[in-house]
Design a protein around this motif. Structure first.
Motif, PDB file in Angstrom:
ATOM      1  N   SER A  47       0.858  -1.182   0.000  1.00  0.00           N
ATOM      2  CA  SER A  47       0.000   0.000   0.000  1.00  0.00           C
ATOM      3  C   SER A  47       0.896   1.234   0.000  1.00  0.00           C
ATOM      4  N   THR A  49       0.462   5.500   1.014  1.00  0.00           N
ATOM      5  CA  THR A  49      -0.306   6.688   1.366  1.00  0.00           C
ATOM      6  C   THR A  49       0.071   7.753   0.341  1.00  0.00           C
ATOM      7  N   SER A  60      -6.219  14.867  -6.704  1.00  0.00           N
ATOM      8  CA  SER A  60      -6.288  13.410  -6.854  1.00  0.00           C
ATOM      9  C   SER A  60      -4.984  12.906  -7.464  1.00  0.00           C
ATOM     10  N   ALA A 100      -7.765   8.472  -6.076  1.00  0.00           N
ATOM     11  CA  ALA A 100      -7.085   8.427  -4.776  1.00  0.00           C
ATOM     12  C   ALA A 100      -6.662   9.847  -4.430  1.00  0.00           C
ATOM     13  N   TYR A 101      -6.756  10.212  -3.167  1.00  0.00           N
ATOM     14  CA  TYR A 101      -6.462  11.570  -2.739  1.00  0.00           C
ATOM     15  C   TYR A 101      -5.343  11.587  -1.703  1.00  0.00           C
ATOM     16  N   GLY A 103      -3.013  11.694   1.411  1.00  0.00           N
ATOM     17  CA  GLY A 103      -3.193  11.214   2.760  1.00  0.00           C
ATOM     18  C   GLY A 103      -4.033   9.965   2.881  1.00  0.00           C
ATOM     19  N   VAL A 104      -4.521   9.453   1.748  1.00  0.00           N
ATOM     20  CA  VAL A 104      -5.361   8.263   1.746  1.00  0.00           C
ATOM     21  C   VAL A 104      -4.518   7.072   1.307  1.00  0.00           C
ATOM     22  N   SER A 105      -4.603   5.985   2.037  1.00  0.00           N
ATOM     23  CA  SER A 105      -3.867   4.774   1.687  1.00  0.00           C
ATOM     24  C   SER A 105      -4.754   3.886   0.843  1.00  0.00           C
ATOM     25  N   LYS A 106      -4.258   3.490  -0.319  1.00  0.00           N
ATOM     26  CA  LYS A 106      -5.026   2.616  -1.240  1.00  0.00           C
ATOM     27  C   LYS A 106      -4.182   1.447  -1.634  1.00  0.00           C
TER      28      LYS A 106
END
Length: 106
Positions: A47, A49, A60, A100-101, A103-106
């Protein structure tokens, strides 16, 4: 090179030794912010971040950055099969399902 190819062809299908994966692979992934969760033959689960440096104007993740990640991780998977070098990707097909933005973990 012939010896490496011979070892690869003679290796049993499910034989995997994490010690054969080059250390530099882990160094590159970790230094870029990837979190490695699982490494097994033919599979890497990780993953990331999303850092602000990879964002577009709407905050994004840039599609080019996503394609680069797919190429990088896809090449890394080859090492789990004992392939000593991955070469160059000729074609990558990616389906973008969501953004995905930062600070977001994908």
């Amino acid at each position: 090179m012939e010896e490496a190819a011979k070892r690869y062809l003679e290796k049993k299908e499910n034989e995997f030794d994490i010690e054969t994966v080059p250390r530099r692979l882990f160094e590159v992934l970790v230094s870029q912010g990837y979190h490695l969760h699982l490494i097994e033959p033919g599979r890497i689960i990780c993953s990331l971040t999303v850092p602000t440096r990879l964002l577009k104007g709407d905050n994004s993740l840039h599609g080019g950055a996503t394609a680069t990640m797919v190429d990088l991780i896809g090449s890394a998977v080859l090492y789990t099969h004992g392939v000593p070098a991955s070469g160059v990707s000729v074609e990558i097909n990616i389906s973008y399902l969501d953004s995905a933005y930062a600070g977001v973990s994908k």
